[in-house]
Design a protein around this motif. Structure first.
Motif, PDB file in Angstrom:
ATOM      1  N   PRO A  30      24.693 -14.252   9.075  1.00 38.28           N
ATOM      2  CA  PRO A  30      22.514 -14.839   9.390  1.00 38.28           C
ATOM      3  C   PRO A  30      22.260 -13.411   9.469  1.00 38.28           C
ATOM      4  O   PRO A  30      21.884 -12.488   9.147  1.00 38.28           O
ATOM      5  CB  PRO A  30      22.406 -15.755  10.301  1.00 38.28           C
ATOM      6  CG  PRO A  30      24.312 -15.966  10.629  1.00 38.28           C
ATOM      7  CD  PRO A  30      24.989 -14.469  10.620  1.00 38.28           C
ATOM      8  N   LEU A  31      20.683 -13.657   7.805  1.00 39.73           N
ATOM      9  CA  LEU A  31      19.761 -12.667   7.287  1.00 39.73           C
ATOM     10  C   LEU A  31      19.125 -13.380   6.914  1.00 39.73           C
ATOM     11  O   LEU A  31      18.968 -14.166   5.751  1.00 39.73           O
ATOM     12  CB  LEU A  31      21.050 -11.435   6.484  1.00 39.73           C
ATOM     13  CG  LEU A  31      19.850 -10.772   7.169  1.00 39.73           C
ATOM     14  CD1 LEU A  31      19.985  -9.612   7.727  1.00 39.73           C
ATOM     15  CD2 LEU A  31      20.655  -9.348   5.079  1.00 39.73           C
ATOM     16  N   ARG A  32      17.768 -12.925   6.801  1.00 37.99           N
ATOM     17  CA  ARG A  32      16.430 -12.828   6.930  1.00 37.99           C
ATOM     18  C   ARG A  32      16.774 -12.477   5.201  1.00 37.99           C
ATOM     19  O   ARG A  32      17.230 -11.634   4.507  1.00 37.99           O
ATOM     20  CB  ARG A  32      15.215 -12.316   6.696  1.00 37.99           C
ATOM     21  CG  ARG A  32      14.661 -13.464   8.490  1.00 37.99           C
ATOM     22  CD  ARG A  32      13.659 -11.948   8.781  1.00 37.99           C
ATOM     23  NE  ARG A  32      12.434 -11.846   7.578  1.00 37.99           N
ATOM     24  CZ  ARG A  32      11.348 -12.705   8.080  1.00 37.99           C
ATOM     25  NH1 ARG A  32      10.583 -12.726   9.045  1.00 37.99           N
ATOM     26  NH2 ARG A  32      10.113 -12.667   6.896  1.00 37.99           N
ATOM     27  N   VAL A  33      16.079 -13.819   4.088  1.00 39.26           N
ATOM     28  CA  VAL A  33      16.890 -13.323   2.734  1.00 39.26           C
ATOM     29  C   VAL A  33      16.170 -12.037   2.117  1.00 39.26           C
ATOM     30  O   VAL A  33      16.302 -11.411   1.188  1.00 39.26           O
ATOM     31  CB  VAL A  33      16.420 -14.822   2.327  1.00 39.26           C
ATOM     32  CG1 VAL A  33      14.822 -14.894   1.693  1.00 39.26           C
ATOM     33  CG2 VAL A  33      16.494 -14.730   0.975  1.00 39.26           C
ATOM     34  N   ASP A  34      14.095 -11.664   2.913  1.00 36.96           N
ATOM     35  CA  ASP A  34      14.190 -10.514   2.428  1.00 36.96           C
ATOM     36  C   ASP A  34      14.758  -9.446   2.701  1.00 36.96           C
ATOM     37  O   ASP A  34      14.958  -8.527   1.395  1.00 36.96           O
ATOM     38  CB  ASP A  34      12.431 -10.961   2.934  1.00 36.96           C
ATOM     39  CG  ASP A  34      12.615 -10.855   4.296  1.00 36.96           C
ATOM     40  OD1 ASP A  34      13.501 -10.944   5.007  1.00 36.96           O
ATOM     41  OD2 ASP A  34      11.527 -10.715   4.648  1.00 36.96           O
ATOM     42  N   LYS A  35      15.501  -9.531   3.474  1.00 36.31           N
ATOM     43  CA  LYS A  35      16.222  -8.067   3.864  1.00 36.31           C
ATOM     44  C   LYS A  35      17.738  -8.171   3.437  1.00 36.31           C
ATOM     45  O   LYS A  35      18.076  -7.096   2.522  1.00 36.31           O
ATOM     46  CB  LYS A  35      16.621  -8.603   5.757  1.00 36.31           C
ATOM     47  CG  LYS A  35      15.101  -8.134   6.483  1.00 36.31           C
ATOM     48  CD  LYS A  35      16.125  -7.991   8.314  1.00 36.31           C
ATOM     49  CE  LYS A  35      14.633  -7.480   8.285  1.00 36.31           C
ATOM     50  NZ  LYS A  35      15.071  -7.243  10.424  1.00 36.31           N
ATOM     51  N   PHE A  36      17.609 -10.052   2.758  1.00 32.81           N
ATOM     52  CA  PHE A  36      19.308 -10.010   2.139  1.00 32.81           C
ATOM     53  C   PHE A  36      18.918  -8.769   1.066  1.00 32.81           C
ATOM     54  O   PHE A  36      20.663  -8.386   0.048  1.00 32.81           O
ATOM     55  CB  PHE A  36      19.554 -11.008   1.762  1.00 32.81           C
ATOM     56  CG  PHE A  36      21.198 -11.526   0.536  1.00 32.81           C
ATOM     57  CD1 PHE A  36      22.050 -11.235   1.805  1.00 32.81           C
ATOM     58  CD2 PHE A  36      20.523 -11.670  -0.101  1.00 32.81           C
ATOM     59  CE1 PHE A  36      23.543 -11.286   0.911  1.00 32.81           C
ATOM     60  CE2 PHE A  36      21.760 -12.349  -1.581  1.00 32.81           C
ATOM     61  CZ  PHE A  36      23.124 -12.335  -0.629  1.00 32.81           C
ATOM     62  N   LEU A  37      17.782  -9.264   0.192  1.00 29.72           N
ATOM     63  CA  LEU A  37      17.985  -9.266  -1.255  1.00 29.72           C
ATOM     64  C   LEU A  37      17.198  -7.664  -1.095  1.00 29.72           C
ATOM     65  O   LEU A  37      18.019  -6.699  -2.500  1.00 29.72           O
ATOM     66  CB  LEU A  37      16.483  -9.698  -1.659  1.00 29.72           C
ATOM     67  CG  LEU A  37      16.639 -11.347  -1.446  1.00 29.72           C
ATOM     68  CD1 LEU A  37      15.393 -12.093  -2.467  1.00 29.72           C
ATOM     69  CD2 LEU A  37      17.631 -11.373  -3.005  1.00 29.72           C
ATOM     70  N   MET A  38      16.350  -7.186   0.094  1.00 27.27           N
ATOM     71  CA  MET A  38      16.291  -5.226   0.072  1.00 27.27           C
ATOM     72  C   MET A  38      17.938  -4.914  -0.142  1.00 27.27           C
ATOM     73  O   MET A  38      17.607  -4.052  -0.704  1.00 27.27           O
ATOM     74  CB  MET A  38      15.286  -5.543   0.970  1.00 27.27           C
ATOM     75  CG  MET A  38      13.831  -5.477   0.598  1.00 27.27           C
ATOM     76  SD  MET A  38      12.779  -5.360   2.425  1.00 27.27           S
ATOM     77  CE  MET A  38      12.914  -2.948   2.061  1.00 27.27           C
ATOM     78  N   ASN A  39      18.794  -5.597   0.296  1.00 27.86           N
ATOM     79  CA  ASN A  39      19.942  -4.669   0.946  1.00 27.86           C
ATOM     80  C   ASN A  39      20.132  -4.208  -0.602  1.00 27.86           C
ATOM     81  O   ASN A  39      21.300  -3.423  -0.336  1.00 27.86           O
ATOM     82  CB  ASN A  39      20.151  -5.469   1.484  1.00 27.86           C
ATOM     83  CG  ASN A  39      20.455  -5.216   3.518  1.00 27.86           C
ATOM     84  OD1 ASN A  39      19.458  -4.204   3.419  1.00 27.86           O
ATOM     85  ND2 ASN A  39      20.677  -5.947   3.935  1.00 27.86           N
ATOM     86  N   LEU A  40      20.130  -5.323  -1.634  1.00 32.35           N
ATOM     87  CA  LEU A  40      20.846  -5.573  -2.315  1.00 32.35           C
ATOM     88  C   LEU A  40      20.393  -5.314  -4.398  1.00 32.35           C
ATOM     89  O   LEU A  40      20.668  -5.126  -4.808  1.00 32.35           O
ATOM     90  CB  LEU A  40      21.520  -7.094  -3.585  1.00 32.35           C
ATOM     91  CG  LEU A  40      22.464  -7.680  -2.561  1.00 32.35           C
ATOM     92  CD1 LEU A  40      22.479  -9.221  -1.687  1.00 32.35           C
ATOM     93  CD2 LEU A  40      23.646  -6.951  -1.969  1.00 32.35           C
TER      94      LEU A  40
END
Length: 345
Positions: A30-40
Protein backbone atom coordinates in the motif's frame (compact mmCIF):
# COMPACT_ATOMS: atom_id res chain seq x y z
CA UNK A 1 6.51 -3.97 -9.94
CA UNK A 2 4.18 -1.88 -12.09
CA UNK A 3 3.35 -2.50 -15.72
CA UNK A 4 3.59 0.72 -17.75
CA UNK A 5 1.39 1.66 -20.70
CA UNK A 6 2.69 4.89 -22.26
CA UNK A 7 0.40 7.67 -23.34
CA UNK A 8 0.80 9.74 -26.44
CA UNK A 9 4.28 11.06 -27.13
CA UNK A 10 3.32 12.27 -30.59
CA UNK A 11 3.97 15.98 -30.78
CA UNK A 12 1.71 16.10 -33.82
CA UNK A 13 -1.20 15.03 -31.61
CA UNK A 14 -4.12 17.34 -30.84
CA UNK A 15 -4.11 16.10 -27.25
CA UNK A 16 -3.66 18.66 -24.48
CA UNK A 17 -2.30 16.18 -21.95
CA UNK A 18 0.51 13.76 -21.25
CA UNK A 19 -1.15 10.43 -20.46
CA UNK A 20 0.36 7.66 -18.33
CA UNK A 21 -1.16 4.36 -17.26
CA UNK A 22 0.25 1.84 -14.79
CA UNK A 23 -0.98 -1.47 -13.38
CA UNK A 24 0.29 -2.18 -9.87
CA UNK A 25 2.01 -5.55 -9.57
CA UNK A 26 0.95 -8.42 -7.30
CA UNK A 27 3.64 -7.49 -4.79
CA UNK A 28 2.65 -3.85 -4.51
CA UNK A 29 2.63 -2.65 -0.88
CA UNK A 30 0.00 0.00 0.00
CA UNK A 31 1.45 3.34 -1.11
CA UNK A 32 0.04 6.81 -1.60
CA UNK A 33 -0.71 7.39 -5.28
CA UNK A 34 1.36 10.59 -5.40
CA UNK A 35 4.45 8.71 -4.19
CA UNK A 36 3.59 5.79 -6.49
CA UNK A 37 3.58 8.11 -9.51
CA UNK A 38 6.70 10.02 -8.44
CA UNK A 39 8.58 6.73 -8.33
CA UNK A 40 7.55 5.83 -11.87
CA UNK A 41 7.36 9.05 -13.91
CA UNK A 42 10.53 10.92 -14.72
CA UNK A 43 10.41 14.61 -13.74
CA UNK A 44 7.00 14.24 -12.09
CA UNK A 45 7.14 16.64 -9.14
CA UNK A 46 4.85 16.43 -6.13
CA UNK A 47 3.29 19.77 -7.13
CA UNK A 48 2.59 18.51 -10.67
CA UNK A 49 0.88 15.41 -9.27
CA UNK A 50 -1.09 17.46 -6.74
CA UNK A 51 -2.35 19.71 -9.54
CA UNK A 52 -3.43 16.65 -11.52
CA UNK A 53 -5.29 15.27 -8.50
CA UNK A 54 -6.97 18.62 -7.86
CA UNK A 55 -8.13 18.72 -11.50
CA UNK A 56 -9.58 15.22 -11.18
CA UNK A 57 -6.99 13.78 -13.55
CA UNK A 58 -5.80 10.85 -11.42
CA UNK A 59 -7.93 7.71 -11.59
CA UNK A 60 -7.68 4.33 -9.91
CA UNK A 61 -9.65 1.67 -11.80
CA UNK A 62 -11.43 4.48 -13.68
CA UNK A 63 -12.52 6.26 -10.49
CA UNK A 64 -11.17 9.72 -9.64
CA UNK A 65 -8.98 9.65 -6.52
CA UNK A 66 -7.14 12.16 -4.34
CA UNK A 67 -3.39 12.26 -3.91
CA UNK A 68 -3.55 10.28 -0.65
CA UNK A 69 -5.28 7.26 -2.23
CA UNK A 70 -3.41 4.05 -1.32
CA UNK A 71 -2.42 1.97 -4.35
CA UNK A 72 -3.13 -1.77 -3.99
CA UNK A 73 -2.03 -4.81 -6.04
CA UNK A 74 -3.79 -4.95 -9.39
CA UNK A 75 -4.88 -1.29 -9.35
CA UNK A 76 -4.86 0.40 -12.74
CA UNK A 77 -3.65 3.95 -12.19
CA UNK A 78 -4.06 6.58 -14.89
CA UNK A 79 -2.88 10.18 -14.77
CA UNK A 80 -3.18 13.09 -17.17
CA UNK A 81 -0.77 16.01 -16.89
CA UNK A 82 -1.68 19.23 -18.67
CA UNK A 83 0.97 20.49 -21.07
CA UNK A 84 2.86 23.54 -19.84
CA UNK A 85 1.92 26.86 -21.47
CA UNK A 86 3.25 26.96 -25.03
CA UNK A 87 5.34 30.05 -24.42
CA UNK A 88 7.31 28.11 -21.80
CA UNK A 89 8.37 25.66 -24.51
CA UNK A 90 9.42 28.20 -27.13
CA UNK A 91 13.22 28.37 -26.97
CA UNK A 92 14.91 29.75 -30.10
CA UNK A 93 17.41 27.22 -31.48
CA UNK A 94 19.91 27.62 -34.29
CA UNK A 95 18.71 24.71 -36.43
CA UNK A 96 19.28 24.77 -40.20
CA UNK A 97 16.13 25.27 -42.28
CA UNK A 98 15.59 24.40 -45.94
CA UNK A 99 13.81 27.62 -46.94
CA UNK A 100 12.25 27.40 -50.40
CA UNK A 101 10.82 30.94 -50.42
CA UNK A 102 10.63 33.92 -48.07
CA UNK A 103 9.27 37.47 -48.16
CA UNK A 104 7.93 39.97 -45.62
CA UNK A 105 4.67 38.04 -45.14
CA UNK A 106 5.57 34.36 -45.14
CA UNK A 107 8.10 31.67 -45.79
CA UNK A 108 7.87 28.19 -47.26
CA UNK A 109 10.09 25.47 -45.82
CA UNK A 110 10.91 21.96 -46.93
CA UNK A 111 10.74 20.04 -43.63
CA UNK A 112 13.05 17.09 -43.23
CA UNK A 113 11.65 13.76 -42.07
CA UNK A 114 12.26 13.28 -38.35
CA UNK A 115 11.70 16.93 -37.41
CA UNK A 116 8.69 17.59 -35.18
CA UNK A 117 6.71 20.66 -36.23
CA UNK A 118 5.98 22.16 -32.80
CA UNK A 119 7.05 21.50 -29.19
CA UNK A 120 5.01 19.15 -27.06
CA UNK A 121 5.35 16.24 -24.67
CA UNK A 122 8.57 14.36 -25.40
CA UNK A 123 9.71 16.95 -27.93
CA UNK A 124 10.44 20.19 -26.12
CA UNK A 125 13.35 21.14 -28.38
CA UNK A 126 14.70 20.57 -31.86
CA UNK A 127 11.36 21.34 -33.51
CA UNK A 128 10.55 23.43 -36.57
CA UNK A 129 9.02 26.11 -34.35
CA UNK A 130 12.20 26.30 -32.25
CA UNK A 131 14.15 26.82 -35.48
CA UNK A 132 11.67 29.43 -36.71
CA UNK A 133 11.86 31.32 -33.42
CA UNK A 134 15.61 31.69 -33.98
CA UNK A 135 15.23 32.63 -37.64
CA UNK A 136 12.30 35.04 -37.30
CA UNK A 137 12.04 36.14 -33.69
CA UNK A 138 8.45 37.37 -33.21
CA UNK A 139 5.73 35.36 -34.98
CA UNK A 140 1.93 35.68 -34.99
CA UNK A 141 -0.05 33.11 -33.01
CA UNK A 142 -2.63 30.80 -34.55
CA UNK A 143 -5.88 29.76 -32.85
CA UNK A 144 -3.96 27.17 -30.80
CA UNK A 145 -1.38 29.79 -29.73
CA UNK A 146 1.29 28.16 -31.88
CA UNK A 147 3.56 30.72 -33.53
CA UNK A 148 3.48 31.02 -37.29
CA UNK A 149 1.81 27.70 -37.98
CA UNK A 150 -0.99 27.57 -40.52
CA UNK A 151 -0.89 23.79 -41.02
CA UNK A 152 1.43 20.92 -40.12
CA UNK A 153 2.69 17.54 -41.24
CA UNK A 154 3.71 14.51 -39.20
CA UNK A 155 7.16 14.18 -37.69
CA UNK A 156 8.26 11.45 -40.11
CA UNK A 157 6.66 12.99 -43.18
CA UNK A 158 8.91 15.21 -45.30
CA UNK A 159 7.91 18.17 -47.41
CA UNK A 160 6.42 21.62 -47.71
CA UNK A 161 4.92 23.92 -45.08
CA UNK A 162 3.97 27.59 -45.28
CA UNK A 163 4.70 29.76 -42.23
CA UNK A 164 2.99 33.11 -41.57
CA UNK A 165 5.19 36.03 -40.49
CA UNK A 166 2.42 38.58 -39.85
CA UNK A 167 -1.06 38.56 -38.33
CA UNK A 168 -2.52 39.48 -41.72
CA UNK A 169 -0.77 36.54 -43.40
CA UNK A 170 -1.85 34.19 -40.62
CA UNK A 171 -5.52 35.16 -40.96
CA UNK A 172 -5.51 35.08 -44.76
CA UNK A 173 -3.69 31.76 -45.08
CA UNK A 174 -5.75 30.14 -42.33
CA UNK A 175 -8.92 31.16 -44.17
CA UNK A 176 -7.61 29.54 -47.37
CA UNK A 177 -7.00 26.25 -45.57
CA UNK A 178 -10.46 26.49 -43.98
CA UNK A 179 -12.07 27.19 -47.36
CA UNK A 180 -10.10 24.28 -48.95
CA UNK A 181 -8.68 26.51 -51.67
CA UNK A 182 -5.04 25.55 -51.07
CA UNK A 183 -3.38 23.04 -53.38
CA UNK A 184 -1.56 20.15 -51.72
CA UNK A 185 -0.20 16.99 -53.28
CA UNK A 186 1.67 14.21 -51.53
CA UNK A 187 3.63 11.26 -52.91
CA UNK A 188 3.21 7.97 -51.04
CA UNK A 189 4.54 4.46 -51.51
CA UNK A 190 1.88 1.97 -50.39
CA UNK A 191 1.70 -1.78 -49.99
CA UNK A 192 -0.05 -3.74 -52.72
CA UNK A 193 -1.08 -3.17 -56.32
CA UNK A 194 -3.74 -0.43 -56.17
CA UNK A 195 -6.57 -1.67 -58.38
CA UNK A 196 -7.90 1.61 -59.78
CA UNK A 197 -5.72 4.14 -61.60
CA UNK A 198 -7.44 6.92 -59.64
CA UNK A 199 -10.02 7.20 -56.90
CA UNK A 200 -11.58 9.19 -54.08
CA UNK A 201 -11.62 8.18 -50.42
CA UNK A 202 -14.31 9.71 -48.24
CA UNK A 203 -14.55 8.62 -44.63
CA UNK A 204 -14.70 10.52 -41.34
CA UNK A 205 -11.47 10.31 -39.35
CA UNK A 206 -11.30 10.26 -35.56
CA UNK A 207 -9.25 8.90 -32.69
CA UNK A 208 -9.15 5.10 -32.46
CA UNK A 209 -10.93 4.30 -29.17
CA UNK A 210 -8.77 1.20 -28.65
CA UNK A 211 -5.43 2.86 -29.45
CA UNK A 212 -5.21 6.60 -28.92
CA UNK A 213 -1.95 6.78 -30.85
CA UNK A 214 -3.88 5.89 -33.99
CA UNK A 215 -6.64 7.51 -35.99
CA UNK A 216 -9.27 5.46 -37.83
CA UNK A 217 -11.99 5.80 -40.45
CA UNK A 218 -15.62 5.91 -39.36
CA UNK A 219 -17.32 5.19 -42.71
CA UNK A 220 -20.82 5.92 -41.47
CA UNK A 221 -19.78 9.41 -40.42
CA UNK A 222 -21.14 8.88 -36.91
CA UNK A 223 -17.82 9.89 -35.34
CA UNK A 224 -14.74 11.90 -36.25
CA UNK A 225 -14.45 14.68 -38.82
CA UNK A 226 -15.13 14.72 -42.54
CA UNK A 227 -12.06 13.73 -44.58
CA UNK A 228 -11.62 13.46 -48.35
CA UNK A 229 -8.53 12.26 -50.23
CA UNK A 230 -8.11 11.95 -54.01
CA UNK A 231 -5.43 9.51 -55.18
CA UNK A 232 -3.84 8.63 -58.50
CA UNK A 233 -1.42 5.83 -59.40
CA UNK A 234 1.98 7.17 -60.48
CA UNK A 235 3.87 3.90 -60.89
CA UNK A 236 3.19 0.23 -60.21
CA UNK A 237 6.19 -1.47 -58.66
CA UNK A 238 5.17 -5.08 -58.13
CA UNK A 239 4.14 -5.54 -54.53
CA UNK A 240 4.01 -1.79 -53.84
CA UNK A 241 2.51 1.19 -55.69
CA UNK A 242 3.67 4.80 -55.90
CA UNK A 243 0.66 7.11 -55.72
CA UNK A 244 -0.04 10.82 -55.52
CA UNK A 245 -2.65 12.11 -53.08
CA UNK A 246 -4.51 15.40 -53.20
CA UNK A 247 -6.15 16.55 -49.98
CA UNK A 248 -9.52 18.25 -49.76
CA UNK A 249 -9.31 18.24 -45.96
CA UNK A 250 -6.37 18.14 -43.57
CA UNK A 251 -7.05 15.67 -40.77
CA UNK A 252 -4.42 14.11 -38.52
CA UNK A 253 -2.75 11.19 -40.34
CA UNK A 254 -5.33 11.55 -43.15
CA UNK A 255 -3.45 9.88 -46.01
CA UNK A 256 -2.01 7.20 -43.73
CA UNK A 257 -5.45 6.31 -42.38
CA UNK A 258 -7.36 6.54 -45.65
CA UNK A 259 -4.89 4.31 -47.49
CA UNK A 260 -4.91 1.73 -44.70
CA UNK A 261 -8.72 1.80 -44.91
CA UNK A 262 -8.41 0.90 -48.60
CA UNK A 263 -6.08 -1.98 -47.73
CA UNK A 264 -2.94 -0.20 -48.91
CA UNK A 265 -1.02 0.80 -45.78
CA UNK A 266 1.93 3.13 -46.35
CA UNK A 267 5.25 1.36 -46.73
CA UNK A 268 7.15 1.24 -43.41
CA UNK A 269 4.43 3.13 -41.51
CA UNK A 270 5.10 1.54 -38.12
CA UNK A 271 2.10 3.13 -36.41
CA UNK A 272 -0.34 1.51 -38.83
CA UNK A 273 1.42 -1.80 -39.45
CA UNK A 274 3.27 -0.91 -42.64
CA UNK A 275 6.60 -1.94 -41.10
CA UNK A 276 5.64 -5.58 -41.67
CA UNK A 277 5.74 -7.47 -44.96
CA UNK A 278 2.11 -7.05 -46.03
CA UNK A 279 2.41 -8.20 -49.67
CA UNK A 280 4.72 -10.46 -51.63
CA UNK A 281 6.26 -13.88 -51.28
CA UNK A 282 7.56 -15.99 -48.41
CA UNK A 283 10.97 -16.45 -50.00
CA UNK A 284 13.87 -15.61 -47.70
CA UNK A 285 15.52 -13.49 -50.41
CA UNK A 286 12.34 -11.39 -50.71
CA UNK A 287 12.17 -10.89 -46.95
CA UNK A 288 15.79 -9.71 -46.98
CA UNK A 289 15.01 -7.38 -49.88
CA UNK A 290 12.15 -5.77 -47.95
CA UNK A 291 14.28 -5.44 -44.80
CA UNK A 292 16.91 -3.66 -46.88
CA UNK A 293 14.23 -1.35 -48.30
CA UNK A 294 13.06 -0.60 -44.73
CA UNK A 295 16.67 0.30 -43.86
CA UNK A 296 16.87 2.72 -46.77
CA UNK A 297 13.62 4.40 -45.70
CA UNK A 298 13.29 4.11 -41.89
CA UNK A 299 9.94 5.96 -41.77
CA UNK A 300 6.57 6.05 -43.50
CA UNK A 301 6.89 6.64 -47.26
CA UNK A 302 5.11 10.00 -47.43
CA UNK A 303 6.31 13.32 -48.86
CA UNK A 304 4.41 16.62 -49.15
CA UNK A 305 5.61 17.40 -52.68
CA UNK A 306 3.57 20.43 -53.77
CA UNK A 307 1.91 23.35 -52.01
CA UNK A 308 -0.10 26.15 -53.57
CA UNK A 309 -1.98 29.14 -52.16
CA UNK A 310 -2.86 32.77 -52.83
CA UNK A 311 -0.34 35.28 -51.49
CA UNK A 312 -2.03 37.11 -48.59
CA UNK A 313 -0.87 40.56 -49.79
CA UNK A 314 -0.44 40.46 -53.58
CA UNK A 315 -3.18 37.93 -54.28
CA UNK A 316 -0.80 36.15 -56.65
CA UNK A 317 -1.02 32.37 -57.02
CA UNK A 318 2.02 30.81 -55.36
CA UNK A 319 2.99 27.23 -56.17
CA UNK A 320 5.98 25.31 -54.85
CA UNK A 321 7.45 21.85 -55.30
CA UNK A 322 9.94 19.94 -53.17
CA UNK A 323 11.86 17.05 -54.76
CA UNK A 324 11.71 13.62 -53.18
CA UNK A 325 14.24 13.29 -50.36
CA UNK A 326 17.11 10.89 -50.82
CA UNK A 327 15.75 8.15 -48.53
CA UNK A 328 12.42 7.89 -50.36
CA UNK A 329 14.06 8.13 -53.79
CA UNK A 330 16.46 5.32 -52.92
CA UNK A 331 13.66 3.08 -51.67
CA UNK A 332 11.56 3.67 -54.80
CA UNK A 333 14.58 2.96 -57.02
CA UNK A 334 15.11 -0.32 -55.19
CA UNK A 335 11.49 -1.36 -55.75
CA UNK A 336 11.72 -0.25 -59.38
CA UNK A 337 14.59 -2.67 -59.88
CA UNK A 338 12.65 -5.45 -58.17
CA UNK A 339 9.59 -4.78 -60.37
CA UNK A 340 11.75 -5.13 -63.49
CA UNK A 341 13.02 -8.45 -62.13
CA UNK A 342 9.41 -9.63 -61.64
CA UNK A 343 8.40 -8.66 -65.17
CA UNK A 344 11.34 -10.61 -66.60
CA UNK A 345 10.27 -13.82 -64.89
Amino acid sequence: MAEFTPGTDDAESDELFEHYSFTAGAGQVPLRVDKFLMNLIRNATRNKIQQAAKAGNIRANDVKVKQNYKVKPGDRIRVLFEYPPFEDLLTPEDIPLDIIYEDDSLLVVNKAAGMVVHPGHGNYSGTLVNALAHHLGEMPLNSSNRPGLVHRIDKDTSGLLVIAKTDQAMAHLAQQFFDKTTRREYLALVWGNVADDAGRVEGHIGRNPKNRLQMQVFPEGDQGKEAVTHYKVVERLGYVTLISCRLETGRTHQIRVHMKYLGHTLFNDARYGGDRILKGTTFTKYKQFVENAFSLLPRQALHARTLGFEHPVSGKAMDFEAPLPEDMSACIAKWRGYARHLSDE
